[in-house]
Scaffold this active site. Structure first.
Site, PDB file in Angstrom:
ATOM      1  N   TYR A 124       8.804   6.372   4.691  1.00  0.00           N
ATOM      2  CA  TYR A 124       8.286   6.451   6.064  1.00  0.00           C
ATOM      3  C   TYR A 124       8.782   7.679   6.808  1.00  0.00           C
ATOM      4  O   TYR A 124       8.399   7.894   7.958  1.00  0.00           O
ATOM      5  CB  TYR A 124       8.736   5.223   6.858  1.00  0.00           C
ATOM      6  CG  TYR A 124       7.739   4.098   6.843  1.00  0.00           C
ATOM      7  CD1 TYR A 124       7.553   3.338   5.699  1.00  0.00           C
ATOM      8  CD2 TYR A 124       6.993   3.787   7.971  1.00  0.00           C
ATOM      9  CE1 TYR A 124       6.651   2.297   5.681  1.00  0.00           C
ATOM     10  CE2 TYR A 124       6.089   2.748   7.965  1.00  0.00           C
ATOM     11  CZ  TYR A 124       5.924   2.010   6.817  1.00  0.00           C
ATOM     12  OH  TYR A 124       5.031   0.983   6.805  1.00  0.00           O
ATOM     13  N   LYS A 192      15.140  -1.717  -5.407  1.00  0.00           N
ATOM     14  CA  LYS A 192      14.565  -1.509  -6.745  1.00  0.00           C
ATOM     15  C   LYS A 192      15.498  -0.524  -7.462  1.00  0.00           C
ATOM     16  O   LYS A 192      15.064   0.511  -7.994  1.00  0.00           O
ATOM     17  CB  LYS A 192      13.136  -0.960  -6.594  1.00  0.00           C
ATOM     18  CG  LYS A 192      12.334  -0.868  -7.857  1.00  0.00           C
ATOM     19  CD  LYS A 192      11.728  -2.184  -8.283  1.00  0.00           C
ATOM     20  CE  LYS A 192      11.073  -2.064  -9.637  1.00  0.00           C
ATOM     21  NZ  LYS A 192      10.600  -3.316 -10.191  1.00  0.00           N
ATOM     22  N   ASP A 226      10.525  -6.965  -6.422  1.00  0.00           N
ATOM     23  CA  ASP A 226       9.383  -7.713  -6.981  1.00  0.00           C
ATOM     24  C   ASP A 226       9.769  -9.181  -7.209  1.00  0.00           C
ATOM     25  O   ASP A 226       9.024 -10.098  -6.853  1.00  0.00           O
ATOM     26  CB  ASP A 226       8.843  -7.050  -8.264  1.00  0.00           C
ATOM     27  CG  ASP A 226       9.917  -6.444  -9.145  1.00  0.00           C
ATOM     28  OD1 ASP A 226      11.082  -6.364  -8.703  1.00  0.00           O
ATOM     29  OD2 ASP A 226       9.613  -6.030 -10.276  1.00  0.00           O
ATOM     30  N   ASP A 250       8.823  -3.327   5.471  1.00  0.00           N
ATOM     31  CA  ASP A 250       7.503  -3.424   6.083  1.00  0.00           C
ATOM     32  C   ASP A 250       6.661  -4.470   5.345  1.00  0.00           C
ATOM     33  O   ASP A 250       6.062  -5.363   5.953  1.00  0.00           O
ATOM     34  CB  ASP A 250       6.829  -2.045   5.999  1.00  0.00           C
ATOM     35  CG  ASP A 250       5.510  -2.015   6.721  1.00  0.00           C
ATOM     36  OD1 ASP A 250       5.372  -2.703   7.736  1.00  0.00           O
ATOM     37  OD2 ASP A 250       4.600  -1.290   6.262  1.00  0.00           O
TER      38      ASP A 250
END
Ligand code: NAD
Length: 364
Positions: A124, A192, A226, A250
């Site tokens: 972002y 991640k 995930d 987000d």
């Protein structure tokens, strides 16, 4: 003491849900003076910018603001008023409680999560390179020179993902402090790091360091993003406070809003060391503009968060209790809170605010 609060009505359904919120906050009895300033597509036509300087000045002066949603133009031009406000005011923490209220239709009962999203960096950050641009080609050459193992397909577009120790540390600390303040038991860091070893790896390593300072008071664990999505859908009750870098934050905020009945009931806050700005998770829903149809709950609950931030706990409890009562009774609610969206007994935005005010005053 009279509180001076910046009010940014926004555009689309913004002005309608903002007015409903203004009336509900006033009805709690706290003494407020609103300073209304405008951002978004409507002011863009008059002033040539969707974020006039006076908006930033007002928030910096009053240190507290509440905002309706603002439309983000797609494609070229000004990126986003929302992202610009967060950056300019260094509102580094996005707080999104996701709490199920009885009466809201949802697949789950009793969900009560708090999402803490880093607001200033990650993908972002707005560091982007267009396909075909001279700078993009130079960047590709530079990367290949620095890392001969790097591989690119021809002519890529590139977005940069910066993650820093400083930003990771302050957001994780914010999550732990939020957990303490709200009598929560556990913080889960989401990442991640198995794939993005440098960026998400730094986030995770920093989270572990900060967590050590809270040992014995707040539990800590981490989850790969995930896997986290699947676990939230299967067993949301296993989680408490989640802390995430910007992009995962987000996406998971909307996922968690879905767990508790959708965007119409999901409040939010953007908080920095100096200022705080409260706003619903949802956008400007342009198709409902001016129809007195949108659900004001998410913005009113953002008002509840604002009252708590101001230390007005009694006023916050009264307002939240009244919202919960109106939703539980299910009569004077907007179309989206009715079992049938075409139910003719659904009320409008302003009538739902009337019902909440009446409930606060013990008149219903
Ligand atoms: P949206 O949240 O405006 O709408 C998504 C869906 O939810 C629509 O079907 C809409 O009808 C429904 N919805 C949203 N709020 C509702 C409410 N209060 N009551 C009843 N139904 C509601 O998302 P979008 O359509 O993706 O975005 C529209 C614009 O808003 C875009 O320009 C986007 O960039 C902007 N946006 C702004 C903010 C913000 O100001 N903080 C946040 C998200 C999106």
């Amino acid at each position: 003491m009279k509180r001076r609060i910046t009010l940014i009505p926004g555009d689309g359904i913004g002005p309608e849900v903002a007015l409903a919120t203004q009336r509900c906050v006033e009805a709690t009895g706290i003494s407020v003076e609103w300073e209304t300033v405008h951002a978004g597509s409507d002011i863009m036509e008059k002033k040539g910018t969707p974020l006039p300087e006076e908006v930033l000045e007002s928030v910096r002066r009053n240190k507290i603001a509440i905002k309706g949603p603002v439309t983000t133009p797609v494609g070229t031009g000004f990126r986003s008023v929302n992202v610009a406000l967060r950056k300019e005011l260094d509102l580094y923490a996005c707080l999104r409680p996701c709490k199920g209220y009885p009466g809201v239709r949802s697949r789950y009962e009793g969900v009560d999560l708090i999402i803490v999203r880093e607001n200033t960096e990650d993908l972002y950050a707005g560091i982007e390179f267009e396909r075909g641009a001279k700078e993009t080609k130079e960047l590709v050459e530079k990367i290949l020179a620095l890392n001969p193992k790097a591989k690119f397909n021809p002519d890529p577009a590139i977005s940069i993902k910066p993650i820093s120790k400083k930003a990771s540390e302050r957001i994780v600390r914010f999550a732990f402090e939020t957990a303490l303040k709200n009598h929560r038991k556990k913080v889960t860091a989401v990442h991640k790091a198995n794939i993005m070893k440098c960026t998400d790896g730094l986030f995770l390593e920093t989270a572990r360091e900060v967590a050590r300072g809270y040992e014995g008071r707040i539990q800590f664990e981490d989850r790969i993003v995930d896997n986290m999505c699947m676990q939230l859908v299967q067993r949301p009750g296993d989680y408490d406070v989640l802390v995430l870098p910007n992009l995962y934050g987000d996406i998971l905020s909307d996922l968690c809003a879905g767990l508790v009945g959708g965007l119409g009931v999901a409040p939010g806050a953007n908080i920095g060391d100096d200022c705080a700005l409260f706003e619903a998770t949802h956008g400007s829903a342009p198709k409902y503009k001016g129809l007195n149809k949108a659900n004001p709950t998410a913005m009113i609950l953002s008002g509840v968060l604002m009252l708590r931030y101001l230390g007005e706990e009694k006023a916050a409890d009264r307002l939240e209790g009244a919202v919960a009562k109106v939703i539980r009774e299910g009569r004077q609610v907007t179309y989206d809170l009715k079992p049938d969206k075409n139910d003719p007994t659904a009320v409008g935005t302003s009538q739902m605010a009337d019902a909440i005010i009446a409930a606060m005053n013990g008149q219903s």
